[in-house]
Design an enzyme around this catalytic site. Structure first.
Site, PDB file in Angstrom:
ATOM      1  N   TYR A 156     113.449  30.316  85.703  1.00 36.77           N
ATOM      2  CA  TYR A 156     113.455  31.740  86.081  1.00 36.77           C
ATOM      3  C   TYR A 156     112.437  31.998  87.187  1.00 36.77           C
ATOM      4  O   TYR A 156     112.757  32.604  88.217  1.00 36.77           O
ATOM      5  CB  TYR A 156     113.146  32.598  84.851  1.00 36.77           C
ATOM      6  CG  TYR A 156     113.194  34.089  85.137  1.00 36.77           C
ATOM      7  CD1 TYR A 156     114.403  34.781  85.124  1.00 36.77           C
ATOM      8  CD2 TYR A 156     112.032  34.802  85.426  1.00 36.77           C
ATOM      9  CE1 TYR A 156     114.447  36.145  85.398  1.00 36.77           C
ATOM     10  CE2 TYR A 156     112.068  36.162  85.692  1.00 36.77           C
ATOM     11  CZ  TYR A 156     113.278  36.829  85.674  1.00 36.77           C
ATOM     12  OH  TYR A 156     113.322  38.174  85.951  1.00 36.77           O
ATOM     13  N   LYS A 160     113.193  33.230  91.122  1.00 38.20           N
ATOM     14  CA  LYS A 160     112.664  34.461  91.704  1.00 38.20           C
ATOM     15  C   LYS A 160     111.765  34.162  92.914  1.00 38.20           C
ATOM     16  O   LYS A 160     111.739  34.918  93.877  1.00 38.20           O
ATOM     17  CB  LYS A 160     111.921  35.269  90.644  1.00 38.20           C
ATOM     18  CG  LYS A 160     112.845  35.765  89.525  1.00 38.20           C
ATOM     19  CD  LYS A 160     113.949  36.658  90.067  1.00 38.20           C
ATOM     20  CE  LYS A 160     114.850  37.228  88.996  1.00 38.20           C
ATOM     21  NZ  LYS A 160     115.861  38.147  89.546  1.00 38.20           N
TER      22      LYS A 160
HETATM   23  N1  NAD Z   1     113.424  43.570  82.901  1.00 40.02           N
HETATM   24  C1  NAD Z   1     112.363  43.022  83.492  1.00 40.02           C
HETATM   25  O1  NAD Z   1     111.221  43.020  82.972  1.00 40.02           O
HETATM   26  C2  NAD Z   1     112.521  42.378  84.839  1.00 40.02           C
HETATM   27  C3  NAD Z   1     111.359  41.997  85.521  1.00 40.02           C
HETATM   28  C4  NAD Z   1     111.473  41.393  86.763  1.00 40.02           C
HETATM   29  C5  NAD Z   1     112.720  41.191  87.320  1.00 40.02           C
HETATM   30  N2  NAD Z   1     113.839  41.558  86.628  1.00 40.02           N
HETATM   31  C6  NAD Z   1     115.132  41.307  87.267  1.00 40.02           C
HETATM   32  O2  NAD Z   1     115.857  42.506  87.377  1.00 40.02           O
HETATM   33  C7  NAD Z   1     117.258  42.208  87.377  1.00 40.02           C
HETATM   34  C8  NAD Z   1     117.942  43.085  86.345  1.00 40.02           C
HETATM   35  O3  NAD Z   1     117.396  42.784  85.074  1.00 40.02           O
HETATM   36  P1  NAD Z   1     117.523  43.778  83.822  1.00 40.02           P
HETATM   37  O4  NAD Z   1     116.226  43.789  83.144  1.00 40.02           O
HETATM   38  O5  NAD Z   1     118.153  45.031  84.265  1.00 40.02           O
HETATM   39  O6  NAD Z   1     118.515  42.914  82.902  1.00 40.02           O
HETATM   40  P2  NAD Z   1     119.887  43.283  82.180  1.00 40.02           P
HETATM   41  O7  NAD Z   1     120.202  42.122  81.325  1.00 40.02           O
HETATM   42  O8  NAD Z   1     119.777  44.640  81.566  1.00 40.02           O
HETATM   43  O9  NAD Z   1     120.919  43.368  83.399  1.00 40.02           O
HETATM   44  C9  NAD Z   1     121.396  42.220  84.075  1.00 40.02           C
HETATM   45  C10 NAD Z   1     122.833  42.457  84.459  1.00 40.02           C
HETATM   46  O10 NAD Z   1     123.310  41.315  85.195  1.00 40.02           O
HETATM   47  C11 NAD Z   1     124.637  41.066  84.798  1.00 40.02           C
HETATM   48  N3  NAD Z   1     125.019  39.683  85.076  1.00 40.02           N
HETATM   49  C12 NAD Z   1     124.562  38.555  84.452  1.00 40.02           C
HETATM   50  N4  NAD Z   1     125.211  37.487  84.935  1.00 40.02           N
HETATM   51  C13 NAD Z   1     126.083  37.936  85.877  1.00 40.02           C
HETATM   52  C14 NAD Z   1     127.035  37.297  86.718  1.00 40.02           C
HETATM   53  N5  NAD Z   1     127.236  35.966  86.667  1.00 40.02           N
HETATM   54  N6  NAD Z   1     127.745  38.047  87.574  1.00 40.02           N
HETATM   55  C15 NAD Z   1     127.572  39.399  87.607  1.00 40.02           C
HETATM   56  N7  NAD Z   1     126.712  40.061  86.818  1.00 40.02           N
HETATM   57  C16 NAD Z   1     125.963  39.330  85.963  1.00 40.02           C
HETATM   58  C17 NAD Z   1     124.613  41.358  83.295  1.00 40.02           C
HETATM   59  O11 NAD Z   1     125.947  41.541  82.780  1.00 40.02           O
HETATM   60  C18 NAD Z   1     123.763  42.604  83.228  1.00 40.02           C
HETATM   61  O12 NAD Z   1     124.555  43.782  83.357  1.00 40.02           O
HETATM   62  C19 NAD Z   1     117.377  40.719  87.070  1.00 40.02           C
HETATM   63  O13 NAD Z   1     117.582  40.022  88.272  1.00 40.02           O
HETATM   64  C20 NAD Z   1     116.026  40.377  86.481  1.00 40.02           C
HETATM   65  O14 NAD Z   1     115.699  39.031  86.659  1.00 40.02           O
HETATM   66  C21 NAD Z   1     113.777  42.157  85.409  1.00 40.02           C
END
Ligand code: NAD
Length: 245
Positions: A156, A160
């Site tokens: 991961y 990133k």
């Molecule tokens: N939540 C956190 O603390 C956090 C922190 C830093 C970065 N992020 C990043 O933010 C982004 C969103 O994360 P989130 O927390 O909203 O997670 P989440 O799990 O709520 O949303 C992720 C979405 O991506 C979709 N997805 C997964 N695989 C896919 C694919 N192959 N094709 C299309 N869609 C796909 C999922 O169905 C889901 O709707 C991610 O890239 C995550 O790495 C999140």
């Protein structure tokens, strides 16, 4: 200047969490938000909730790992909306696998979704953005890509960190095309992805976890003309957990 009326904004991962919040905020500022997700039901929920508030939105199926799916989605959106102005790459997965347990399959799956998927969505959006001579791409990176994640696996963090470098490299390529490429690096944000991981506000200067809307507001800035002279840049949305000089 921050008005997005008449613009089409595709948000990958728009069916949940940060992607859903991005759709909502971009639609509030006037864009037609396209929630693109492998979870079509989630994307439809996003679109419906925006429409209920009087905004413009639609949902499309997308699997970022399949190049054909990415191409089909872009074609469909361009055909139905007539333009593609904004792309937010939020689709991603988290994998907490520790170093000794990492496998080739786990490594490849996460890198394919988070990093390869982000690149090919950018690549396939560019020809459509070039038609209007202008565009804004915002990639969702992570604090884990800057300092290493303590909850997330190494794959991961590597994905990133890759997005942070990809954003800069693409920004150089896209600048002469009139297309800006930036990213947001969220810290600990309360979403489905992080639910049950036991995140605490320890070490966060603002004393709380972030919300998906906190991230979406930064995405809005980078997606709008308010950031017209910003490209290759990272906006940290982490409550002061990691501060750069
Ligand atoms: N939540 C956190 O603390 C956090 C922190 C830093 C970065 N992020 C990043 O933010 C982004 C969103 O994360 P989130 O927390 O909203 O997670 P989440 O799990 O709520 O949303 C992720 C979405 O991506 C979709 N997805 C997964 N695989 C896919 C694919 N192959 N094709 C299309 N869609 C796909 C999922 O169905 C889901 O709707 C991610 O890239 C995550 O790495 C999140």
């Amino acid at each position: 200047m921050g008005d997005l009326t008449g613009r089409t904004a595709i948000v990958t991962g728009g069916g949940s969490g940060i992607g859903r919040a991005c759709c909502k905020v971009l639609a509030e500022y006037g864009a037609e938000a396209v929630a693109a997700d492998i979870n079509l039901e989630g994307a439809e929920k996003t679109a419906e909730s925006i429409q209920e508030q009087g905004g413009k939105a639609r949902a499309v199926y997308l699997n970022v790992v399949e190049l054909e799916s990415v191409k089909e989605m872009m074609e469909k959106v361009y055909h139905e909306c007539g333009r593609i102005d904004i792309l937010v790459n939020s689709a991603g997965i988290l994998d907490p696998t520790r170093v000794p347990d990492m496998t080739v399959e786990k490594w490849d799956r996460l890198i394919d979704i988070n990093l390869r998927g982000t690149f090919f969505c950018c690549q396939q959006a560019l020809p459509y953005m070039q038609k209007t001579g202008k565009g804004a791409i915002v990639n969702i990176a992570s604090q884990a890509g800057q300092v290493g994640g303590w909850m997330a696996g190494v794959n991961y963090s590597a994905s990133k960190g890759g997005i942070l470098a990809l954003t800069k490299a693409l920004a150089r390529h896209c600048g002469p095309l009139g297309i800006r490429v930036n990213d947001v690096a969220p810290g600990q944000i309360a979403t489905e992805m992080t639910a049950g991981r036991g995140d605490t506000p320890d070490g966060i200067a603002l004393g709380r976890l972030g919300t998906a809307e906190d991230v979406a507001n930064a995405v809005y800035f980078l997606a709008s003309d308010l950031s017209n002279f910003c490209t290759g840049m990272t906006v940290d949305v982490n409550g002061g957990q990691f501060m750069r000089s």
